[in-house]
Design a protein around this motif. Sequence first.
Motif, PDB file in Angstrom:
ATOM      1  N   ARG A  25       5.253   8.632   0.688  1.00  0.00           N
ATOM      2  CA  ARG A  25       6.096   6.818   0.837  1.00  0.00           C
ATOM      3  C   ARG A  25       6.288   6.118  -0.974  1.00  0.00           C
ATOM      4  NH1 ARG A  25       4.472   3.184   4.923  1.00  0.00           N
ATOM      5  NH2 ARG A  25       6.765   2.132   4.613  1.00  0.00           N
ATOM      6  N   ALA A  26       4.601   6.385  -1.357  1.00  0.00           N
ATOM      7  CA  ALA A  26       4.892   5.743  -2.523  1.00  0.00           C
ATOM      8  C   ALA A  26       5.702   6.811  -3.790  1.00  0.00           C
ATOM      9  CB  ALA A  26       3.099   5.848  -2.827  1.00  0.00           C
TER      10      ALA A  26
ATOM     11  N   GLY B  58      -5.022  11.486   5.511  1.00  0.00           N
ATOM     12  CA  GLY B  58      -4.698  10.685   4.106  1.00  0.00           C
ATOM     13  C   GLY B  58      -4.446  11.836   2.594  1.00  0.00           C
TER      14      GLY B  58
ATOM     15  N   HIS C 175       0.536  -1.629  -0.201  1.00  0.00           N
ATOM     16  CA  HIS C 175       0.165   0.124   0.066  1.00  0.00           C
ATOM     17  C   HIS C 175       0.855   1.217   0.109  1.00  0.00           C
ATOM     18  CE1 HIS C 175      -3.385  -1.755   0.318  1.00  0.00           C
ATOM     19  NE2 HIS C 175      -2.895  -2.556   1.152  1.00  0.00           N
ATOM     20  N   ALA C 176       1.831   1.159   0.107  1.00  0.00           N
ATOM     21  CA  ALA C 176       2.780   2.044   0.404  1.00  0.00           C
ATOM     22  C   ALA C 176       3.873   2.446  -0.758  1.00  0.00           C
ATOM     23  CB  ALA C 176       4.137   2.092   1.405  1.00  0.00           C
TER      24      ALA C 176
ATOM     25  N   SER D  99      -0.340  12.617  -2.568  1.00  0.00           N
ATOM     26  CA  SER D  99      -1.259  12.218  -1.741  1.00  0.00           C
ATOM     27  C   SER D  99      -0.579  10.580  -1.083  1.00  0.00           C
ATOM     28  CB  SER D  99      -1.739  12.382  -2.922  1.00  0.00           C
ATOM     29  OG  SER D  99      -2.665  10.045  -3.398  1.00  0.00           O
ATOM     30  N   SER D 100       0.744  10.256  -1.590  1.00  0.00           N
ATOM     31  CA  SER D 100       1.229   9.334  -0.491  1.00  0.00           C
ATOM     32  C   SER D 100       2.398   9.492  -1.118  1.00  0.00           C
ATOM     33  CB  SER D 100       1.062   8.198  -1.859  1.00  0.00           C
ATOM     34  OG  SER D 100       1.932   6.858  -0.765  1.00  0.00           O
TER      35      SER D 100
ATOM     36  N   VAL E 199      -0.192   4.931  -5.262  1.00  0.00           N
ATOM     37  CA  VAL E 199      -0.462   6.064  -4.744  1.00  0.00           C
ATOM     38  C   VAL E 199      -2.088   5.677  -4.955  1.00  0.00           C
ATOM     39  CG1 VAL E 199      -1.058   8.317  -5.522  1.00  0.00           C
ATOM     40  CG2 VAL E 199       1.258   7.678  -5.581  1.00  0.00           C
TER      41      VAL E 199
ATOM     42  N   ARG F 168      -7.173   2.555  -4.642  1.00  0.00           N
ATOM     43  CA  ARG F 168      -7.159   2.254  -3.518  1.00  0.00           C
ATOM     44  C   ARG F 168      -8.591   2.025  -3.576  1.00  0.00           C
ATOM     45  NH1 ARG F 168     -11.390   6.507  -2.974  1.00  0.00           N
ATOM     46  NH2 ARG F 168      -9.951   7.773  -4.777  1.00  0.00           N
TER      47      ARG F 168
END
Lengths: 520, 384
Positions: free
Chosen positions: B241-242, B16, A356-357, B238-239, A360, A410
Amino acid sequence: MDTRGPIGREPRDAASDAPVVELTGITKRFGDLVANDRIELSLRRGEIHALLGENGAGKTTLMRILYGLTAPDAGEIRIDGRAVTIRSPKDAIAAGIGMVTQHFALVRPMTVAENLTLGRGRGVKLDLRRAEAAAREASERFGIRVRPDARVGDLSVGEQQRVEVLKALARDCRVLILDEPTAVLVPQEVDALFATLRRLAEGGMTVVFISHKLGEVLSITDRVTVLRRGRVAGTAETPDVGERTLAEMMVGRPTIGVTRRDKASRGRGVLRVDGLAAAGAHGLPALRDVSLEVAAGEIVGVAGVSGNGQTELVEVLSGTRRPTGGSIEVDGRRLGGRGVPEALGAGIGRIAEDRHASVVGDLSVAYNLVLERLDDFRRGGRLDQRAIRAHAQELIERFGIRARPDDPVRTLSGGNIQKVLLARVLSREPKVLVVSQPTRGLDVGATEYVRSQLLAQRARGAAILLVSEDLDELLTLADRLIVLYEGRVVGRLDVGEADPARLGLLMAGRDAEATSGAAA
Amino acid sequence: MIARRLGGLALPRRLGGMGSVVTAAPLLIPLAIAVTFVVTAAFVLVAGADPIQAYYRFLVEPLTSRFTLLEVLVTATPLLFTGAAVAIAFRAGYFNIGAEGQLLAGAIAAAGIGMVVGGLPAVLALPLMIAGGALAGALWALVPAVLRVRFRIDEVVTTLLLNPVAALVVSALLNGPWRDPQTGFPESPRIAESAVFPALLGRSRLHIGFVLALVVIAVAWFVLTRTPTGLRLRAVGSSPRAAAFAGLDVNGTLLRAALVSGAIAGVAGVSEVGGIQYRLTGGLSPGFGYTGIVVATLGGLTMPGVGLAALLLGDLRVGAGTAGRALGIPSQLGEIVQATLLLVTIGALALLAVRARRGSRDESATADTVSPGGPAGVQDAPLA
């Protein structure tokens, strides 16, 4: 169900002491995962009782249930023979149960005395002098040395742990649960902790000691309950069992050979790691002098209880963690520790442990599929939307991803997210694949699919390093295994000669001799 | 923790990232307005007016005459800039609460340049002023951005705290070196004629700043949705880490987003000086920077959304003024409505985010069993 293993039997002196705590039929599910499956456990007064098991075996969940941090789906908790309901740590504390979790619940800017007083004061006024006196008194009574006026933030991790223990003791607990207490300690601190625990047990305290380290369990505990995949694999008096038995109970007997195929014709070495060192989360060394080689068309499995350097090894190879020493070569070209783009450029494909990491979630499947190579999908300064779509369409078909190109990632299931990641990585035909926990949490179908893809990559000639906590997976897929313990390679063996007991011992940091002469 | 509390503005980060709820924005705006009107009806009643009539005057009346309609556009102009500025930063996961200060920095630069370019033609003076204002806004945004990227210091606090600093610099200039020598008022002398933003239509205050704002919105939309740069920014926001895992330059993206955001906010200041005030004044911005946060949030952090939200709030501001005069209710009611609108919007976003999290597969369930090295967010999830 073998809740009673060959060595599980009734305790000799059961009559002398009724159990302080009895857990019966404790069951806890997280989605499809059964973390605790009808667990039976009884704790006696004045004993140090080990909960032994691999990561994910359900030890922590069970104790979180006893301490009121997690609500069980079924089962009964009895304390002094009386059934009780524990809804929160407050109930647990009232029942005389204390727990020191892996993540300390201390207020760092406050002093030890203030931390001990927190949540206990009745009135409005805080009498600091009395709090310090009480802290000093408790510190002396239990023989746990900490300075009451020291700021918690200034203390070492070992000292902070002592404060946590004191906090539990100061609330008059009779059952003290310690979750992997030695994980954060240096050896001298471990000795001090063990001395404290022995003294407490002699005073009638019941201590639950969660661990996956055989040596510690054997040296400190009176009885041991082994958990495996959420079930009790057996309970025994510690002096009656040896390391080998415990290791076997912990790891279980794997079922080999469902998709096993011909022996690999080992090609040239593609990935060569030499003397690699890296620091972990707290700046402590997490990898020490790790050397390994993976040949084209070969899967090398990395076994080990989690937290022994696997994460760091994968991160360093993936370019997301800087090594502190040693070298990494792909096809004879040395990497300079310059991060992800360099790793990608060298032909390393990465499937990370936390999927999940790795995606995005808010972006579409199509965008996630090109995230590692945006420059290949631009026309001038613009994104080449048509190419991105076509690329996604093709990969969705090829990898059987159940989603449309425009769906946000997601909204996908875990298995489909893993397929997206596989597609992203494999579509570049990487020379080296670094794969971590590729099937964790996936259902049977997705697991089979991921495994078959890895084997297909092996057949294509990729050099694959596979990190997994699932021993079955390692034994099924890997050609060779290395075992990591405390950041070192403590064993290298061909899959053919890997029996579970020996693997278990290696993983638990015992039996250095078993490292004998396997190929590396 | 203080940062988390400040007006709830840092809320989206805990949720998040807002990207996941962006898609709900078109539906969100009418819903938020409806709820807001129900909630604020009480205040209108207390003020002694009929809510329906008041809302009619707030929202519809301004659109019914040419003059007020153009005034709506005039009022919306700075909000278009600041809304876009805030939205870009938020999209990157950089919570720039300092648009107000950056706007003032831009205004100072614009006035400074505007007062000395008398010898230049407008084609040179205007771009110079705009570039100077953008640079000043970016500079004002630089320090918090560097602190965030280098030392992980929360930009919510630092950008916010620089706002009063900018206001005090303005005040110091106006009471010191720039005080108008002719009137003695704490206002700067008028800028040169060539530095004044040309008007768009006769008998109206509407100036080319409005067109400039639309251009900024359009360009920002294009970059965000159609270019690799925009995709990187969204991924980082939005992320992170990703994004880092995929090899994107997270810190560089944050820094650039923060500076661009500051620059756009700076141009808002230029537009007010060049198009409305023609000088630096203490009352240059009645909180345009802060309202930009409302605009960006209400617009779901998308550029079309920002455009709509800015027009809506412009409408509301103009309407509140006329309604105040017509119905004898305090014009502050407009601000109450606006503030309530922000709270309702954030509340709705929070609800949506919670629902989205519940709806998605419950991966956090395995938090108990994953290694302690796992993401802190997952471990904290049950407590949040």
